[in-house]
Design a protein around this motif. Sequence first.
Motif, PDB file in Angstrom:
ATOM      1  N   LEU A  27      96.845  83.854  43.107  1.00 20.63           N
ATOM      2  CA  LEU A  27      97.118  84.867  44.125  1.00 20.63           C
ATOM      3  C   LEU A  27      98.519  85.466  44.009  1.00 20.63           C
ATOM      4  N   GLY A  28      99.529  84.607  43.906  1.00 16.26           N
ATOM      5  CA  GLY A  28     100.898  85.109  43.848  1.00 16.26           C
ATOM      6  C   GLY A  28     101.162  85.972  42.632  1.00 16.26           C
ATOM      7  N   VAL A  29     100.618  85.571  41.478  1.00 19.26           N
ATOM      8  CA  VAL A  29     100.813  86.336  40.250  1.00 19.26           C
ATOM      9  C   VAL A  29     100.168  87.713  40.369  1.00 19.26           C
ATOM     10  N   VAL A  30      98.938  87.743  40.889  1.00  7.42           N
ATOM     11  CA  VAL A  30      98.199  89.007  41.018  1.00  7.42           C
ATOM     12  C   VAL A  30      98.839  89.913  42.064  1.00  7.42           C
ATOM     13  N   ALA A  31      99.210  89.337  43.207  1.00  5.46           N
ATOM     14  CA  ALA A  31      99.770  90.133  44.303  1.00  5.46           C
ATOM     15  C   ALA A  31     101.102  90.758  43.923  1.00  5.46           C
ATOM     16  N   SER A 231      77.073  82.777  43.691  1.00 11.61           N
ATOM     17  CA  SER A 231      78.436  82.223  43.725  1.00 11.61           C
ATOM     18  C   SER A 231      79.513  83.248  43.384  1.00 11.61           C
ATOM     19  N   ILE A 232      79.284  84.111  42.412  1.00  9.94           N
ATOM     20  CA  ILE A 232      80.332  85.060  42.018  1.00  9.94           C
ATOM     21  C   ILE A 232      80.630  86.066  43.133  1.00  9.94           C
ATOM     22  N   PRO A 233      79.627  86.722  43.753  1.00 12.29           N
ATOM     23  CA  PRO A 233      79.948  87.627  44.867  1.00 12.29           C
ATOM     24  C   PRO A 233      80.628  86.916  46.039  1.00 12.29           C
ATOM     25  N   VAL A 234      80.218  85.681  46.343  1.00 16.31           N
ATOM     26  CA  VAL A 234      80.865  84.941  47.428  1.00 16.31           C
ATOM     27  C   VAL A 234      82.332  84.699  47.094  1.00 16.31           C
ATOM     28  N   ALA A 235      82.618  84.326  45.851  1.00 15.17           N
ATOM     29  CA  ALA A 235      84.007  84.111  45.432  1.00 15.17           C
ATOM     30  C   ALA A 235      84.817  85.395  45.541  1.00 15.17           C
ATOM     31  N   VAL A 236      84.226  86.517  45.136  1.00 13.31           N
ATOM     32  CA  VAL A 236      84.913  87.813  45.245  1.00 13.31           C
ATOM     33  C   VAL A 236      85.273  88.101  46.699  1.00 13.31           C
ATOM     34  N   ALA A 237      84.317  87.897  47.598  1.00 15.22           N
ATOM     35  CA  ALA A 237      84.547  88.179  49.018  1.00 15.22           C
ATOM     36  C   ALA A 237      85.667  87.309  49.574  1.00 15.22           C
ATOM     37  N   ILE A 238      85.681  86.030  49.214  1.00 16.58           N
ATOM     38  CA  ILE A 238      86.716  85.120  49.718  1.00 16.58           C
ATOM     39  C   ILE A 238      88.076  85.494  49.153  1.00 16.58           C
ATOM     40  N   TYR A 239      88.141  85.805  47.868  1.00 12.08           N
ATOM     41  CA  TYR A 239      89.409  86.198  47.250  1.00 12.08           C
ATOM     42  C   TYR A 239      89.976  87.452  47.914  1.00 12.08           C
ATOM     43  N   ILE A 240      89.104  88.429  48.164  1.00 13.99           N
ATOM     44  CA  ILE A 240      89.566  89.677  48.789  1.00 13.99           C
ATOM     45  C   ILE A 240      90.068  89.413  50.204  1.00 13.99           C
ATOM     46  N   LEU A 241      89.318  88.631  50.981  1.00 14.13           N
ATOM     47  CA  LEU A 241      89.715  88.310  52.354  1.00 14.13           C
ATOM     48  C   LEU A 241      91.073  87.603  52.378  1.00 14.13           C
ATOM     49  N   VAL A 242      91.211  86.546  51.591  1.00 16.13           N
ATOM     50  CA  VAL A 242      92.454  85.770  51.579  1.00 16.13           C
ATOM     51  C   VAL A 242      93.602  86.591  51.003  1.00 16.13           C
ATOM     52  N   GLY A 243      93.339  87.347  49.960  1.00 14.50           N
ATOM     53  CA  GLY A 243      94.389  88.147  49.332  1.00 14.50           C
ATOM     54  C   GLY A 243      94.919  89.228  50.242  1.00 14.50           C
ATOM     55  N   MET A 244      94.028  89.961  50.907  1.00 13.85           N
ATOM     56  CA  MET A 244      94.460  91.041  51.795  1.00 13.85           C
ATOM     57  C   MET A 244      95.252  90.511  52.985  1.00 13.85           C
ATOM     58  N   VAL A 245      94.818  89.396  53.543  1.00 11.81           N
ATOM     59  CA  VAL A 245      95.543  88.802  54.670  1.00 11.81           C
ATOM     60  C   VAL A 245      96.942  88.387  54.242  1.00 11.81           C
ATOM     61  N   THR A 246      97.050  87.743  53.079  1.00  9.55           N
ATOM     62  CA  THR A 246      98.341  87.222  52.633  1.00  9.55           C
ATOM     63  C   THR A 246      99.329  88.334  52.320  1.00  9.55           C
ATOM     64  N   VAL A 247      98.908  89.371  51.607  1.00 13.17           N
ATOM     65  CA  VAL A 247      99.846  90.432  51.237  1.00 13.17           C
ATOM     66  C   VAL A 247     100.268  91.261  52.442  1.00 13.17           C
ATOM     67  N   VAL A 260     103.493  79.650  46.712  1.00 15.32           N
ATOM     68  CA  VAL A 260     103.089  78.960  47.940  1.00 15.32           C
ATOM     69  C   VAL A 260     103.041  79.921  49.119  1.00 15.32           C
ATOM     70  N   ALA A 261     102.826  81.199  48.856  1.00 15.78           N
ATOM     71  CA  ALA A 261     102.814  82.208  49.922  1.00 15.78           C
ATOM     72  C   ALA A 261     101.693  81.963  50.928  1.00 15.78           C
ATOM     73  N   LEU A 262     100.588  81.374  50.483  1.00 18.62           N
ATOM     74  CA  LEU A 262      99.487  81.090  51.398  1.00 18.62           C
ATOM     75  C   LEU A 262      99.936  80.167  52.531  1.00 18.62           C
ATOM     76  N   LYS A 263     100.792  79.219  52.223  1.00 16.79           N
ATOM     77  CA  LYS A 263     101.301  78.292  53.243  1.00 16.79           C
ATOM     78  C   LYS A 263     102.116  79.047  54.290  1.00 16.79           C
ATOM     79  N   ASP A 264     102.949  79.985  53.833  1.00 13.93           N
ATOM     80  CA  ASP A 264     103.755  80.775  54.766  1.00 13.93           C
ATOM     81  C   ASP A 264     102.870  81.652  55.648  1.00 13.93           C
ATOM     82  N   ALA A 265     101.808  82.211  55.066  1.00 20.95           N
ATOM     83  CA  ALA A 265     100.887  83.037  55.838  1.00 20.95           C
ATOM     84  C   ALA A 265     100.172  82.205  56.892  1.00 20.95           C
TER      85      ALA A 265
END
Length: 451
Positions: A27-31, A231-247, A260-265
């Motif tokens: 997440l941190g690398v991509v964001a 499994s792949i679409p579910v993973a995409v949905a979770i990644y998008i949800l968590v990524g958008m919230v964190t950024v 460790v940005a997820l911990k701060d979020a």
Amino acid sequence: MAESLGLKESISMALGGMIGGGIYAVLGVVANITMSAIWVAFLAAGIVAICAGYSYNKLNSLTDNQGGSVTFVQCYLGNSTLAGIAGWTLLFGYIGSMAMYAFAFGEFTAAFGIIPGSVLEVPTRPLISVLAVAGFVGLNLLGSRTTGAAENVLVALKVGILVVFGLLGLVYAFGFSGAQFEYGVSHLGGFDPLMAAAISFVAFQGWQLLYYDQEGIENPVDTIRTAVYISIPVAVAIYILVGMVTVNLVPQALTSHPHVALKDAASLMMQPYGLAQLGAVILALSALFSTGSAINATLFSSAYFAKGMLGDDILPDQIGSSDADGVPERTVLVLGAITGAFTWFGGLGAITSFASLSFILVFGAMSYLAFRQRDHDEVNAVIPAIGTVGALAFFPLMMYNLYTREPNTFYIVLGLAVVVLAVELLYFERDVIEAEVTEFEPDPGVFDEHN
């Protein structure tokens, strides 16, 4: 296991292989590349991954010799060298994934602030990462294995924590923060989201491990096909949800300490309820649990994958024995040692990029193999074509991103890729090279006559 895995267990294994540690490490690398357009990156990577999944499924259904990438190359191309190179590349991708998980494990452990930053002048993070790998090597040598039922529970916990994290993050973003929620529209015109997609690709591997254990899966062709498509679409949905919230909640944390940005979020979103510290602790513990289980599962699966390669004479006998009962001990030790070296000396960007590069190449190759089978009525040529083109686009974009943003990482990844390819060619073409050398060696008798 005595009983075959059903659809629920197969979905859990596939989803657990992706969710297990990828989101915490990637997440941190991509964001940092794409920020609020992170949803585009995960969506693009997911599309290429689902096209690869479609290709694997079609290749698997068209042959009676079910297997994974190595089997498909051997079956459809009849080239042992290419099959071996695909196997080695995939194996190094798994090693890179384990190193990435171990890196994240060390980062989140250090983030608790309980352990000092260094021990006897040795940095804590790489020390923890290597110790984690060593611990899971030991567990695998003892023969421990998570059952299908347990895997259902483990994945439910991991996915549940991330979904709750994402939903609470949305509640905070729209109900408490007062700041405008950014969707990254301004970033859509450039190549950054696609570059980020290429680097995030390692977070979408794991589902293909199902193809290596088809004997233990009930009605494997149909079960694996369904598990992959869920499994792949579910993973995409979770990644998008968590990524958008964190950024949106902690953009500054993604700049200062992205790993460790997820911990701060989690801490921020729980503040309105007076549970900021608890939120951070739960998220950090979830990260340790997820990355740790990902190391363990990937080590187990990759060791069995290597065992199959040993049986096909694709790996040297020094790495292990294909006749061993269960996981070959030497194979586990070798994989653990290489993983430890990667996670000790490598940066997260280099490890992630190298692992993603490996999976881009192999998944792209499988999509191309499926595209070659487009004459079959059951193969839709468009889907594997998208997977092939997507992989071909990801490769140069990722390398360009590294060259322009992280030149040191670029040269490390390039050097690793060259070394791996050279070793592969030397191993698989060793008979040809030996014959060429023998042909040009002078006859000892002739040499003696001249002296």
